[in-house]
Design a protein around this motif. Sequence first.
Motif, PDB file in Angstrom:
ATOM      1  N   UNK A 211      36.438 -64.318 -27.665  1.00 28.78           N
ATOM      2  CA  UNK A 211      35.024 -64.720 -27.704  1.00 28.78           C
ATOM      3  C   UNK A 211      34.412 -64.328 -29.048  1.00 28.78           C
ATOM      4  N   UNK A 215      32.909 -66.940 -31.814  1.00 28.87           N
ATOM      5  CA  UNK A 215      31.608 -66.817 -32.472  1.00 28.87           C
ATOM      6  C   UNK A 215      31.761 -66.935 -33.984  1.00 28.87           C
ATOM      7  N   UNK A 216      32.795 -66.285 -34.529  1.00 30.90           N
ATOM      8  CA  UNK A 216      33.031 -66.364 -35.977  1.00 30.90           C
ATOM      9  C   UNK A 216      33.398 -67.799 -36.356  1.00 30.90           C
ATOM     10  N   UNK A 220      29.004 -67.972 -37.079  1.00 33.35           N
ATOM     11  CA  UNK A 220      28.039 -66.906 -36.842  1.00 33.35           C
ATOM     12  C   UNK A 220      28.055 -65.886 -37.965  1.00 33.35           C
ATOM     13  N   UNK A 221      26.864 -65.349 -38.268  1.00 32.80           N
ATOM     14  CA  UNK A 221      26.817 -64.183 -39.136  1.00 32.80           C
ATOM     15  C   UNK A 221      27.068 -62.948 -38.274  1.00 32.80           C
ATOM     16  N   UNK A 224      24.786 -62.404 -35.207  1.00 31.97           N
ATOM     17  CA  UNK A 224      25.007 -63.364 -34.132  1.00 31.97           C
ATOM     18  C   UNK A 224      26.299 -63.052 -33.375  1.00 31.97           C
ATOM     19  N   UNK A 227      25.308 -60.159 -31.162  1.00 33.92           N
ATOM     20  CA  UNK A 227      24.351 -60.566 -30.132  1.00 33.92           C
ATOM     21  C   UNK A 227      25.018 -61.405 -29.023  1.00 33.92           C
ATOM     22  N   UNK A 228      25.916 -62.303 -29.403  1.00 34.59           N
ATOM     23  CA  UNK A 228      26.442 -63.241 -28.410  1.00 34.59           C
ATOM     24  C   UNK A 228      27.870 -62.958 -27.966  1.00 34.59           C
ATOM     25  N   UNK A 232      26.891 -58.996 -24.880  1.00 34.06           N
ATOM     26  CA  UNK A 232      27.017 -59.381 -23.463  1.00 34.06           C
ATOM     27  C   UNK A 232      28.232 -58.752 -22.785  1.00 34.06           C
TER      28      UNK A 232
ATOM     29  N   UNK B  72      33.990 -68.144 -40.789  1.00 36.14           N
ATOM     30  CA  UNK B  72      32.660 -68.696 -40.525  1.00 36.14           C
ATOM     31  C   UNK B  72      32.136 -69.566 -41.653  1.00 36.14           C
ATOM     32  N   UNK B  84      37.416 -69.270 -24.461  1.00 37.77           N
ATOM     33  CA  UNK B  84      36.472 -68.330 -25.080  1.00 37.77           C
ATOM     34  C   UNK B  84      35.029 -68.802 -25.007  1.00 37.77           C
ATOM     35  N   UNK B  86      31.066 -68.535 -24.154  1.00 43.88           N
ATOM     36  CA  UNK B  86      30.113 -67.434 -24.075  1.00 43.88           C
ATOM     37  C   UNK B  86      29.598 -67.404 -22.642  1.00 43.88           C
ATOM     38  N   UNK B  88      27.374 -65.799 -21.021  1.00 43.45           N
ATOM     39  CA  UNK B  88      25.952 -65.641 -20.719  1.00 43.45           C
ATOM     40  C   UNK B  88      25.139 -66.865 -21.127  1.00 43.45           C
ATOM     41  N   UNK B  97      25.962 -73.874 -30.017  1.00 40.00           N
ATOM     42  CA  UNK B  97      26.103 -72.582 -30.699  1.00 40.00           C
ATOM     43  C   UNK B  97      26.373 -72.708 -32.208  1.00 40.00           C
ATOM     44  N   UNK B 101      23.923 -71.755 -35.340  1.00 36.37           N
ATOM     45  CA  UNK B 101      24.387 -70.795 -36.360  1.00 36.37           C
ATOM     46  C   UNK B 101      24.160 -71.341 -37.761  1.00 36.37           C
TER      47      UNK B 101
END
Lengths: 311, 351
Positions: A211, A215-216, A220-221, A224, A227-228, A232, B72, B84, B86, B88, B97, B101
Amino acid sequence: MQGENLEHAKEASTIILHNGEMVRPSIIRARQATFISPGILAIITLLALPCISLFAVAFMTRGQYGEILFEPTFGNIRRLLGFGYFGWSADNLLILWRSVVVAFVTTALCIVLSYPLAFFLAARPAKTRLLWLTVLLIPFWTNLVIRTYAWLLVFDSDMPFARIMAWLGLMEPGTSAYPSQFAVYVGMVSVFLPFVALPIYTAVEKLDWSIVEAAVDLYSNKWRVFRHAILPQTLPGLSVGITLTFVPAMGMFVVPDMLGGARYMLIGNLIQQQFGTSRDWPFGAALSLVLMILTLGALMATSGKRKKGRA
Amino acid sequence: MGLTAYAVCKNYGETRALYDVDLAVNKGEFFTLLGPSGCGKTTLLRIVAGLEMADNGRIVINGKDFTKIPANRRPVNTVFQSYAMFPHLTVLENVCFGLISRRIPKAQAIEKARATLDLVRLAGFEDRKPDQLSGGQRQRVALARALANEPEILLLDEPMSALDAKLRVQVQVELRQIQQRLDKTFIMVTHDQQEALTVSDRMAVMGQGQVAQYGSVREVYDRPRNRFVADFLQTQNFLDAERVGPREISTRLGRWRLCEDIPWEKGCITVRPEKLQIAREASACDFRARVNTVIYRGCYQQFILDNGLLMETETVLPVAQGEELMVHVPKDAVIVLHEDEFQRMDLRKVK
C-alpha cells in the motif's frame, strides 16, 4: 448459535440442546451468572465501591482536624471552581487547564517521536532488534522515582547538559536546568514514550508495504504517503498509545513535582497535596472526581472519533 | 520505443536477481515477462516502476532516461499483485488518488475517475469501500486506479494470480481488449504461459535473472530457442540427436529430416506432443511405438508411448492400450535447441 437457541426457547419449560447436552435455558443462564460472578464481584469491590465513596466524600465537609464530617455541601466544588475565602481566583482552574495541556503536549511529543522510532526498530535485522527493544524497555522497567532522580542528575548545574546550554548562552551559568517546564516535558516524554512507541511498532511491523508502494507509485509526496498509506494502517496502535499516555499523564504527579518545582503544579500534585499534607480528603475527592470526568470525556471523544472514522 | 532497458543488473547481497538484462518494448504493445518464480521478472518490473533501483544499467521510457528518478515522478503506474487498495478510501477516492496527488482539480479528477470506472465496467460502485468488493471487482479498481493517470506504460504484477481459473480467462480477454482500445503500452509479469499467450503481442521468457528468449508470442511458442524455454513452455518431448546431414538428424527413434539448419554435431531436439501425427501409410511412418496409457481429456486425447514420448490427437480416436501406432514426425515439428551459454552458466552467485 447458543444465543439463538436461548432466544427461541422462550418458555422456561422448553428443553434445548446446548453443547451436546439437553438442558433448560434457565439452567444455562444460572451457569453463566455463576461463571462471571467473580469478575463482577471484583469490579464491585475494587472499582464501583471506591468510586461511589469518592463521589460521596466529594460532597462532605472537612473537620477541624482533617476528619470527614457527614455534612453534605457543595463547598468543595465551589472552591474547586475558584470561589475561596478571599473572592474568586483562577488558580485551581489554571492548574486543571495546565494539566490538560501538559497531558496533550506530552502525548503529541510521544507520537511525533514514536513514528521514526517504530520504523527504526522495525528496520533493524532480527538479530539486533531484540537488543534495541530492550534498550527501549529498560527505563520502562525501572522505578519511576529512580528514573526521575536520574533526570535531576542529568540536568544538574555541574553536568554537561547545563554547561553546554550555558556555553551556548541559553541558560544562566551555574544554574541547573530544573525546575522548568522543559524538564517536566523531558521527564514526561521519557516516562510515556514506550507506551506509544510499542503499539505503533507492533503496527509498523505488520505494515502492508504494497500500500505504501502504491501511494508512491501514484505520485504521492512524503506527507501523502504517511497520511494515506501509513497512518490508516497504524491507527489501531496509535489510539492504544494515545489512551495509554493521555489518561495517566493527566494524573501524573511524581514527574512534575520533582522536575517542575513547587510552582509548576498539576492536578495530580494538587490531589496528592489534599490527601497528604493538607489532610483535606473531601476537597481531594472533589478534585479526583473532576479529573475522572475529564479523562472519561477525553476517552469518549477519541473513541467516538474512531467509530466515525471507521464508518 | 516505449521502454528500453539497457544492461540492468540487480543483486540482493550474494544473490544475483538480474544480470545484464536488455529489453525493448514497443509503444502500444502488450509485453509479457514470463518465467518461473525467482527468475527476476518481478524485480525487473519493480525497477521499471522505480520501486527499486537498479545497481547498474539504464531505464529509458519514451526516449527519456528515468534510471535515477524515483517512482513518484515516473510516467508509469502499477497494478499490484495484492491490488494494494487504500482500505479507508472509497472506490472513487482510490481511483482519484493519483490525480489528486498531481494536483489536478477535484472536479476534473472525479470526472476522469468516473470515466475510467466506466471503462472497467464498475460504474455504480463509486461509494463502496474495497472490503465491500469481490476479488474480481477489486482487481478492476486496481486497474482503473492505475489507468486513470494515463501512464505512458502500465505495469501489471501478476494481476490475475488471486482470481479463480474461470474468472481469470474472462479477465485476460477483457484486459487485452482494454489495452487495444486505449492503445497503451502494457507490461505484465506472469508465470502462467497460457495467460502470456492469451494477452500479449510479444513476450520475454526469463530465467536465472536473464532473458532466455524474447520475441513475438508465436515465435517463442513455436520455436523455443533453448532447453530452458522449451521446458518452461512444456514442449514435453526431448530427444538427444546427432547431425548426419545438413538437415538430417539421427535419434534413438530413427533418422528424421528437418526444415532448418543444425548448428551442432550432437545436441538436443524437442517435439510438441500435438505435432506428432498418426501415419496412415507405412511410407510416412517415422517410428513405431506401443501405447502404454490412453488419457481422455475431453476435447483431445493423450497417449503415453512405450518409448517415453507423449502424443496428443485433437480428435478422440478409438485407440486401445497396448496397440502399436505408426507415428509421423512432420519436418517442421522438430525444434532444434541451441545450447546457449544461458543454460551452462550458474548466474545466481555474485562472483
